[in-house]
Scaffold this active site. Structure first.
Site, PDB file in Angstrom:
ATOM      1  N   SER A 128      22.886  53.292 108.579  1.00 45.40           N
ATOM      2  CA  SER A 128      23.465  52.078 107.516  1.00 45.40           C
ATOM      3  C   SER A 128      24.197  51.413 107.382  1.00 45.40           C
ATOM      4  O   SER A 128      24.970  51.341 107.879  1.00 45.40           O
ATOM      5  CB  SER A 128      23.887  53.372 106.381  1.00 45.40           C
ATOM      6  OG  SER A 128      23.983  53.175 105.000  1.00 45.40           O
ATOM      7  N   TYR A 152      28.863  62.188 106.114  1.00 46.20           N
ATOM      8  CA  TYR A 152      27.677  61.296 106.634  1.00 46.20           C
ATOM      9  C   TYR A 152      27.877  59.812 106.974  1.00 46.20           C
ATOM     10  O   TYR A 152      27.271  59.944 108.322  1.00 46.20           O
ATOM     11  CB  TYR A 152      28.039  60.816 104.224  1.00 46.20           C
ATOM     12  CG  TYR A 152      26.239  60.246 104.342  1.00 46.20           C
ATOM     13  CD1 TYR A 152      24.874  60.586 105.002  1.00 46.20           C
ATOM     14  CD2 TYR A 152      26.512  58.438 104.149  1.00 46.20           C
ATOM     15  CE1 TYR A 152      24.041  59.405 104.635  1.00 46.20           C
ATOM     16  CE2 TYR A 152      24.974  57.583 104.463  1.00 46.20           C
ATOM     17  CZ  TYR A 152      23.943  58.404 104.683  1.00 46.20           C
ATOM     18  OH  TYR A 152      22.803  57.842 104.700  1.00 46.20           O
ATOM     19  N   LYS A 156      25.924  59.272 111.016  1.00 43.04           N
ATOM     20  CA  LYS A 156      25.172  57.830 111.026  1.00 43.04           C
ATOM     21  C   LYS A 156      26.021  57.717 112.662  1.00 43.04           C
ATOM     22  O   LYS A 156      25.237  56.938 113.260  1.00 43.04           O
ATOM     23  CB  LYS A 156      25.040  56.825 110.075  1.00 43.04           C
ATOM     24  CG  LYS A 156      23.884  57.526 108.670  1.00 43.04           C
ATOM     25  CD  LYS A 156      22.862  57.766 109.343  1.00 43.04           C
ATOM     26  CE  LYS A 156      22.368  58.098 108.182  1.00 43.04           C
ATOM     27  NZ  LYS A 156      20.889  58.384 108.513  1.00 43.04           N
TER      28      LYS A 156
HETATM   29  P1  NAD Z   1      15.418  60.801 100.597  1.00 37.42           P
HETATM   30  O1  NAD Z   1      16.301  61.911 100.223  1.00 37.42           O
HETATM   31  O2  NAD Z   1      14.822  60.441  99.619  1.00 37.42           O
HETATM   32  O3  NAD Z   1      14.622  60.783 101.759  1.00 37.42           O
HETATM   33  C1  NAD Z   1      14.778  61.683 102.679  1.00 37.42           C
HETATM   34  C2  NAD Z   1      13.680  63.440 102.595  1.00 37.42           C
HETATM   35  O4  NAD Z   1      14.543  63.741 104.022  1.00 37.42           O
HETATM   36  C3  NAD Z   1      13.496  63.996 102.169  1.00 37.42           C
HETATM   37  O5  NAD Z   1      12.778  63.956 101.538  1.00 37.42           O
HETATM   38  C4  NAD Z   1      13.812  64.839 102.670  1.00 37.42           C
HETATM   39  O6  NAD Z   1      13.149  66.122 101.790  1.00 37.42           O
HETATM   40  C5  NAD Z   1      13.794  65.018 103.971  1.00 37.42           C
HETATM   41  N1  NAD Z   1      14.535  66.138 104.634  1.00 37.42           N
HETATM   42  C6  NAD Z   1      16.080  65.996 104.684  1.00 37.42           C
HETATM   43  N2  NAD Z   1      16.618  66.985 105.826  1.00 37.42           N
HETATM   44  C7  NAD Z   1      15.048  67.447 105.960  1.00 37.42           C
HETATM   45  C8  NAD Z   1      15.270  67.989 107.442  1.00 37.42           C
HETATM   46  N3  NAD Z   1      15.988  68.838 107.875  1.00 37.42           N
HETATM   47  N4  NAD Z   1      13.999  67.862 107.589  1.00 37.42           N
HETATM   48  C9  NAD Z   1      12.479  67.980 107.832  1.00 37.42           C
HETATM   49  N5  NAD Z   1      12.173  67.105 106.177  1.00 37.42           N
HETATM   50  C10 NAD Z   1      13.587  66.737 105.692  1.00 37.42           C
HETATM   51  O7  NAD Z   1      16.948  59.679 100.788  1.00 37.42           O
HETATM   52  P2  NAD Z   1      16.571  57.943 101.325  1.00 37.42           P
HETATM   53  O8  NAD Z   1      16.941  57.212 100.617  1.00 37.42           O
HETATM   54  O9  NAD Z   1      14.733  57.808 101.017  1.00 37.42           O
HETATM   55  O10 NAD Z   1      16.993  57.726 102.916  1.00 37.42           O
HETATM   56  C11 NAD Z   1      16.679  58.084 103.689  1.00 37.42           C
HETATM   57  C12 NAD Z   1      17.132  58.267 104.711  1.00 37.42           C
HETATM   58  O11 NAD Z   1      17.755  56.149 104.796  1.00 37.42           O
HETATM   59  C13 NAD Z   1      17.992  58.850 105.224  1.00 37.42           C
HETATM   60  O12 NAD Z   1      18.130  58.614 106.408  1.00 37.42           O
HETATM   61  C14 NAD Z   1      19.156  58.154 104.844  1.00 37.42           C
HETATM   62  O13 NAD Z   1      20.175  58.547 105.621  1.00 37.42           O
HETATM   63  C15 NAD Z   1      18.967  56.633 105.227  1.00 37.42           C
HETATM   64  N6  NAD Z   1      19.550  55.720 104.569  1.00 37.42           N
HETATM   65  C16 NAD Z   1      19.925  55.696 102.522  1.00 37.42           C
HETATM   66  C17 NAD Z   1      20.391  54.742 102.257  1.00 37.42           C
HETATM   67  C18 NAD Z   1      20.504  54.987 100.704  1.00 37.42           C
HETATM   68  O14 NAD Z   1      20.626  54.595  99.885  1.00 37.42           O
HETATM   69  N7  NAD Z   1      18.699  55.374  99.726  1.00 37.42           N
HETATM   70  C19 NAD Z   1      21.168  53.472 102.602  1.00 37.42           C
HETATM   71  C20 NAD Z   1      20.970  53.843 104.474  1.00 37.42           C
HETATM   72  C21 NAD Z   1      20.735  55.409 104.358  1.00 37.42           C
HETATM   73  C1  WQD Z   2      27.025  50.094  93.966  1.00 37.91           C
HETATM   74  C2  WQD Z   2      28.374  50.465  93.715  1.00 37.91           C
HETATM   75  C3  WQD Z   2      30.134  51.441  92.828  1.00 37.91           C
HETATM   76  C4  WQD Z   2      27.549  54.622  90.561  1.00 37.91           C
HETATM   77  C5  WQD Z   2      25.869  54.444  98.810  1.00 37.91           C
HETATM   78  C6  WQD Z   2      26.329  54.770 100.050  1.00 37.91           C
HETATM   79  C7  WQD Z   2      25.864  54.251 101.459  1.00 37.91           C
HETATM   80  C8  WQD Z   2      24.787  53.765 101.063  1.00 37.91           C
HETATM   81  C9  WQD Z   2      24.154  53.581  99.747  1.00 37.91           C
HETATM   82  C10 WQD Z   2      23.247  55.454 102.838  1.00 37.91           C
HETATM   83  C11 WQD Z   2      29.931  50.281  93.461  1.00 37.91           C
HETATM   84  C12 WQD Z   2      29.660  51.058  91.674  1.00 37.91           C
HETATM   85  C13 WQD Z   2      27.441  53.318  91.698  1.00 37.91           C
HETATM   86  C14 WQD Z   2      28.045  54.506  88.861  1.00 37.91           C
HETATM   87  C15 WQD Z   2      29.415  52.053  89.509  1.00 37.91           C
HETATM   88  N1  WQD Z   2      23.845  55.556 101.337  1.00 37.91           N
HETATM   89  N2  WQD Z   2      29.080  51.870  90.501  1.00 37.91           N
HETATM   90  N3  WQD Z   2      29.089  53.596  88.561  1.00 37.91           N
HETATM   91  O1  WQD Z   2      28.400  53.655  97.025  1.00 37.91           O
HETATM   92  O2  WQD Z   2      27.619  51.132  97.479  1.00 37.91           O
HETATM   93  O3  WQD Z   2      26.286  53.262  98.748  1.00 37.91           O
HETATM   94  O4  WQD Z   2      25.024  54.230  98.485  1.00 37.91           O
HETATM   95  O5  WQD Z   2      23.836  55.049 104.184  1.00 37.91           O
HETATM   96  O6  WQD Z   2      26.452  54.812 102.222  1.00 37.91           O
HETATM   97  O7  WQD Z   2      27.805  55.324  99.700  1.00 37.91           O
HETATM   98  O8  WQD Z   2      26.220  52.226  96.384  1.00 37.91           O
HETATM   99  O9  WQD Z   2      25.056  52.350  94.047  1.00 37.91           O
HETATM  100  O10 WQD Z   2      26.589  54.196  94.674  1.00 37.91           O
HETATM  101  O11 WQD Z   2      27.298  51.920  94.655  1.00 37.91           O
HETATM  102  O12 WQD Z   2      30.345  51.523  88.943  1.00 37.91           O
HETATM  103  O13 WQD Z   2      28.020  55.481  88.473  1.00 37.91           O
HETATM  104  O14 WQD Z   2      28.215  50.462  91.639  1.00 37.91           O
HETATM  105  O15 WQD Z   2      31.583  51.537  92.567  1.00 37.91           O
HETATM  106  O16 WQD Z   2      30.305  49.361  93.460  1.00 37.91           O
HETATM  107  P1  WQD Z   2      27.413  52.899  97.896  1.00 37.91           P
HETATM  108  P2  WQD Z   2      26.154  53.080  94.428  1.00 37.91           P
END
Ligand code: NAD
Ligand code: WQD
Length: 341
Positions: A128, A152, A156
């Site tokens: 991430s 979190y 990572k």
């Molecule tokens: P999500 O929660 O929709 O998907 C994660 C999936 O993993 C879910 O279906 C959950 O049921 C499953 N899961 C969790 N723990 C588990 C376990 N112990 N065993 C088996 N399954 C398990 O989230 P997402 O947004 O699709 O994210 C996927 C990956 O990408 C995650 O690792 C997340 O940290 C990473 N990521 C997400 C974002 C984001 O903003 N969505 C940003 C950067 C990185």
């Molecule tokens: C985006 C912008 C908020 C909600 C998060 C995690 C990051 C990654 C992605 C996994 C910011 C603003 C948000 C609201 C708002 N996840 N905001 N009102 O914080 O960039 O990233 O998700 O790895 O680790 O921290 O994403 O969508 O929460 O926020 O004003 O109700 O929107 O302040 O500027 P963020 P976000």
């Protein structure tokens, strides 16, 4: 069992995982999903089948279940693992750090051990942009310093380091560390999308739930950031672009020599909260009432990617624009006002 060796997709029922299943199937791969459904619904995979005509392989289970992993790897002999499974709510990770270290770090370690025992050494890991902490400058390159401000993000960082150590110890490992910026949007069919439990933490699902009438108004967290309009700036990437980035990384991983690579998956464009609201109102034709409130703890002013390395290494770049992101997010939200429920 099929003749094609599958790609094991942990967390494949989730938001990014389900979209990646579509992209994998479209590229001719056979996804095999392992998910414990702690943050998703298996209905997402039925929808993947409606989109592609192919039902992904499905195993309900936990990545921390070593015996299950051993059996799955022995029976299905996957070519590679795309590892999405994990917990991802920043605020929750501050309240329940042990759940995050157990699921994310512990779960990944158990998965890597099972892979090692099975002689499977190809993995793509969901990292991430959070590993960049509060960057000194933007756009952010992969060689920028890393830091964590919450459990979190630290999970990572630790997993990135574990993968580094592992590849050093055994150079036969092929490892992709993909650093996602802000994944948003949905498949253009409106059949799959993001389905957060409870009140969304993230901007895009919050906006779509306000527009559909599930929530009264958006709170904009801070209007006094050092950005052009005072609101936070992020790099919002369409989830299908992200999904295709995984397919590109997989091809590179399987074709190039063994090794590890780390790439940003972002667009290279910064978009403010107010720009996002405006784009959404324009494409959906719905008003998004909002009020500016205090900054959210732990937020940063601006974060966007330098996507050059992904372009060079993977021949991949994001191609869907902000209007497409908003239109696709809105189509999903309208067709599924209560998500998969
Ligand atoms: P999500 O929660 O929709 O998907 C994660 C999936 O993993 C879910 O279906 C959950 O049921 C499953 N899961 C969790 N723990 C588990 C376990 N112990 N065993 C088996 N399954 C398990 O989230 P997402 O947004 O699709 O994210 C996927 C990956 O990408 C995650 O690792 C997340 O940290 C990473 N990521 C997400 C974002 C984001 O903003 N969505 C940003 C950067 C990185
Ligand atoms: C985006 C912008 C908020 C909600 C998060 C995690 C990051 C990654 C992605 C996994 C910011 C603003 C948000 C609201 C708002 N996840 N905001 N009102 O914080 O960039 O990233 O998700 O790895 O680790 O921290 O994403 O969508 O929460 O926020 O004003 O109700 O929107 O302040 O500027 P963020 P976000």
């Amino acid at each position: 069992m099929s003749m094609t060796q599958p790609i094991l997709v942990t967390g494949g029922a989730g938001y990014i995982g389900s979209h990646t299943c579509v992209a994998l199937i479209e590229a001719g791969y056979a996804p095999l999903v392992l998910d414990n459904l702690c943050n998703s619904s298996v209905e997402s995979l039925a929808r993947v089948q409606r989109i592609t005509g192919v039902r992904p392989g499905w195993i309900e289970g936990d990545i921390r279940d070593a015996a299950l992993l051993e059996q799955v790897l022995a029976e299905h002999r996957p070519r590679a693992v795309i590892h999405f499974a994990g917990l991802k709510a920043v605020g929750e990770s501050v309240q329940e750090p042990l759940a995050y270290y157990d699921n994310n770090v512990g779960g990944t370690t158990i998965l890597l051990q099972a892979m090692q025992r099975a002689g499977l050494r190809n993995i793509i890991f969901s990292s991430s942009a959070t590993v960049y902490g509060d960057p000194a400058t933007v756009p952010i390159r992969e060689d920028f310093p890393r830091s964590a401000t919450n459990p979190y993000g630290r999970s990572k960082l630790i997993i990135e380091d574990i993968l580094d150590d592992l590849q050093r110890a055994d150079p036969a490992w092929r490892i992709a560390r993909l650093r996602y910026f802000n994944p948003v949007g949905a498949h253009p069919s409106g059949l799959i999308g993001e389905d957060p439990r409870g009140i969304p933490n993230n901007l895009m699902p919050y906006i779509t739930q306000v527009a559909v009438g599930r929530l009264p108004a958006l709170q904009v967290f801070g209007g006094d950031w050092p950005t052009p309009d005072g609101t936070g700036v992020r790099d919002y990437i369409h989830v299908m672009d992200l999904a295709e980035g995984h397919v590109a990384a997989l091809a590179y991983l399987l074709e190039a020599g063994a090794g590890m690579f780390t790439v940003n998956l972002g667009t290279g464009q910064g978009v403010s909260v107010l720009q996002m609201v405006q784009a959404f109102e324009r494409t959906s034709g719905h008003q998004v009432p909002y009020r500016v409130v205090e900054r959210r703890a732990g937020d940063i002013a601006a974060c966007w990617a330098d996507p050059a390395r992904a372009r060079r290494l993977l021949h991949w770049q994001a191609r869907r624009d902000l209007d497409t992101i908003c239109a696709d997010a809105w189509r999903w939200q309208q067709a599924n006002p209560r998500g998969y429920a």
